[in-house]
Design a protein around this motif. Structure first.
Motif, short mmCIF file in Angstrom:
data_model
loop_
_atom_site.label_atom_id
_atom_site.label_comp_id
_atom_site.label_asym_id
_atom_site.label_seq_id
_atom_site.Cartn_x
_atom_site.Cartn_y
_atom_site.Cartn_z
N THR A 137 0.86 -1.18 0.00
CA THR A 137 0.00 0.00 0.00
C THR A 137 0.90 1.23 0.00
N TYR A 138 0.37 2.32 -0.51
CA TYR A 138 1.18 3.51 -0.72
C TYR A 138 0.51 4.73 -0.08
N ALA A 139 1.34 5.70 0.28
CA ALA A 139 0.81 6.96 0.78
C ALA A 139 1.82 8.06 0.48
N THR A 140 1.34 9.17 -0.01
CA THR A 140 2.23 10.30 -0.26
C THR A 140 2.78 10.81 1.06
N THR A 141 4.04 11.18 1.06
CA THR A 141 4.66 11.68 2.29
C THR A 141 5.58 12.85 1.96
N THR A 142 6.16 13.42 2.99
CA THR A 142 7.08 14.54 2.81
C THR A 142 8.51 14.08 3.10
N VAL A 143 9.45 14.82 2.57
CA VAL A 143 10.85 14.45 2.71
C VAL A 143 11.48 15.31 3.80
N PRO A 144 12.15 14.70 4.77
CA PRO A 144 12.84 15.50 5.79
C PRO A 144 13.84 16.45 5.13
N PRO A 145 13.99 17.65 5.69
CA PRO A 145 14.87 18.65 5.05
C PRO A 145 16.29 18.15 4.80
N ASP A 146 16.86 17.41 5.76
CA ASP A 146 18.24 16.95 5.55
C ASP A 146 18.34 15.94 4.41
N VAL A 147 17.31 15.10 4.27
CA VAL A 147 17.30 14.12 3.18
C VAL A 147 17.11 14.84 1.84
N GLU A 148 16.22 15.83 1.84
CA GLU A 148 15.99 16.60 0.61
C GLU A 148 17.28 17.29 0.18
N PHE A 149 17.97 17.87 1.13
CA PHE A 149 19.23 18.57 0.83
C PHE A 149 20.26 17.58 0.27
N GLY A 150 20.38 16.45 0.95
CA GLY A 150 21.35 15.44 0.50
C GLY A 150 20.99 14.89 -0.86
N MET A 151 19.70 14.69 -1.09
CA MET A 151 19.26 14.12 -2.38
C MET A 151 19.52 15.09 -3.52
N ARG A 152 19.29 16.37 -3.27
CA ARG A 152 19.58 17.37 -4.32
C ARG A 152 21.08 17.38 -4.64
N ARG A 153 21.89 17.31 -3.61
CA ARG A 153 23.34 17.25 -3.84
C ARG A 153 23.72 16.00 -4.63
N LEU A 154 23.07 14.88 -4.29
CA LEU A 154 23.38 13.63 -4.97
C LEU A 154 23.03 13.70 -6.46
N MET A 155 21.86 14.22 -6.75
CA MET A 155 21.44 14.33 -8.16
C MET A 155 22.40 15.22 -8.93
N GLU A 156 22.82 16.28 -8.28
CA GLU A 156 23.76 17.20 -8.93
C GLU A 156 25.10 16.50 -9.15
N ARG A 157 25.53 15.78 -8.14
CA ARG A 157 26.82 15.09 -8.23
C ARG A 157 26.82 14.03 -9.32
N LEU A 158 25.69 13.31 -9.44
CA LEU A 158 25.57 12.27 -10.47
C LEU A 158 25.12 12.84 -11.81
N GLN A 159 24.81 14.13 -11.84
CA GLN A 159 24.36 14.83 -13.05
C GLN A 159 23.10 14.17 -13.63
N LEU A 160 22.21 13.83 -12.73
CA LEU A 160 20.93 13.25 -13.12
C LEU A 160 19.83 14.29 -12.97
#
Lengths: 321, 99
Positions: free
Chosen positions: A249-272
């Protein structure tokens, strides 16, 4: 008038249909091609000289697109080149290498928006690269071992206070014995660890098992993040949710700020620009990064949650922020 | 975005390699078979769904079912990522061969 969007995907990739429909519904010009159509149903003409970069066109019997006009490319797992049946094996392998370098090379230098550029996707497909980048970007990752040595597995197991899992480092599916098989994440038992024959046959990935409250599929499209909790309804799904989709089962959720920050850095680092990331959320609410798939499936999660992922991909291709 | 140099680009134009290669070969023994393949299994076919009959519409550049309309939500299978062990009808996997 907006520039054409080049869609490179297998013809039978139905999620891509949704992106194409979204784009054409907005009035965008789309040229969809499958590399499986090259060279028999798709032609390439590309020229370059001192005065101009790559010019020319891609053409099918149905439509043509001029290479310099391409404003964006959506790249999603196109099929393998298909050659004349009368070719010998060596001829076909030679032709495939030429096609990959010729067609792939010309398309790869298109200076436009990409979702995602295949060069960056290819690098990001490596799980060891992902884990290293995620760690560098501040995301929490499980302790991981990659080895072909049984003694290293035993030492790792001794160092980890809890259970271990084993999962493929690359694609988890194969066809043998005439049947399609999948290898999902497996939590190792003492019996498994007592018999490690086969470890030395290739690289294997072991990881500390993280106790789960639930998991999260985080789909990133440009600057937008779509987070969906994935709740397992069976023991198999608790170990690896891909093993039992029917129980989820699925439910929309929010991303903790530190995870969001890290994920943005990761996408940038991987150029995705696009990535489908998987996290374990432990009982304390901490998010543990498992992997990010640069070509990960998104259609079913859009269907389950209503998250407008196809529209977000279309936005990204059209430069709509 | 920084565009890769042609030399780098040639290294990577990932294709799906014709999806999975069919093989009727049986597994080898425990000393030659990768350890992780001990956990390979044919997924439960009771959860699988057949892909509906469809065709690729070259005008609209999408797949259409013969009973009309777009294939929605993973080709209308609703259980799209459940392979059934069939080598001719594996619905798209969430994580499969991509390059």
């Amino acid at each position: 008038m907006s520039l054409p969007v080049l869609v490179i995907a297998a013809n039978d990739d139905w999620p891509t249909d949704r992106v194409v429909t979204e784009l054409t519904g907005r009035g965008a010009e789309v040229f969809r091609m499958d590399t499986a159509d090259f060279p028999q149903q798709l032609s390439l003409t590309g020229r370059i000289d001192r005065a101009h970069g790559w010019r020319g066109e891609l053409a099918t019997v149905h439509r043509t697109v001029a290479l310099p006009r391409v404003g964006a490319v959506y790249y999603r797992a196109p099929g393998a080149f298909q050659f004349l049946k009368a070719m010998t094996g060596p001829e076909e392998r030679f032709a495939a290498a030429q096609a990959r370098a010729g067609l792939g090379g010309v398309l790869s230098v298109l200076d436009c928006r990409w979702v995602n550029h295949p060069t960056f996707m290819a690098r990001a497909e490596y799980k060891p690269v992902q884990l290293d980048a995620a760690r560098a970007c501040g995301l929490r990752i499980p302790a991981t071992l990659i080895t072909n040595r049984a003694d290293a597995v035993r030492r790792f197991a001794a160092d980890i206070s809890g259970p271990l899992i084993c999962k493929p480092v690359a694609s988890p599916v194969l066809i043998e014995d005439g049947r399609l098989k999948a290898v999902y994440t497996h939590r190792l038992t003492p019996d498994d660890l007592a018999d490690l024959r086969g470890i030395d046959t290739t690289a294997h990935l072991f990881q500390a098992w993280i106790d789960k409250s639930h998991e999260v599929r985080l789909t990133v499209v440009g600057s937008r993040m779509f987070a969906a909790e994935v709740h397992a309804g069976s023991d198999a799904a608790h170990e690896d949710w891909r093993a039992d989709y029917g129980s989820l089962t699925y439910a929309t959720t929010t991303v903790p700020p530190d995870v969001e920050f890290g994920m943005r850095r990761l996408m940038e680092r991987l150029q995705l620009v696009y990535g489908a990331a998987d996290f374990v959320v432990d009982p304390a609410g901490r998010w543990w990064f498992l992997e990010v798939n640069p070509c990960g499936q998104w259609d079913w999660i859009e269907g389950a949650t209503g998250q407008p992922i196809a529209a977000a991909i279309a936005d990204e291709l059209q430069g709509v922020s | 975005m920084t565009i890769p140099t042609p030399e780098r680009a040639l290294e990577a134009f990932p294709l799906s390699a014709g999806r999975l290669s069919y093989s009727a070969e049986e597994p080898s023994g425990p000393r030659t078979r990768p350890f992780v393949l001990r956990f390979a299994r044919t997924p439960d076919s009771t959860g699988a769904a057949d892909i509906p009959a469809h065709f690729y519409d070259t005008d609209r550049q999408v797949n259409l079912s013969y009973d009309g309309g777009l294939l929605t939500c993973m080709a209308n299978t609703h259980s799209p990522t459940v392979p059934d062990g069939s080598t001719t009808n594996p619905p798209p996997l969430d994580e499969g061969p991509k390059d």
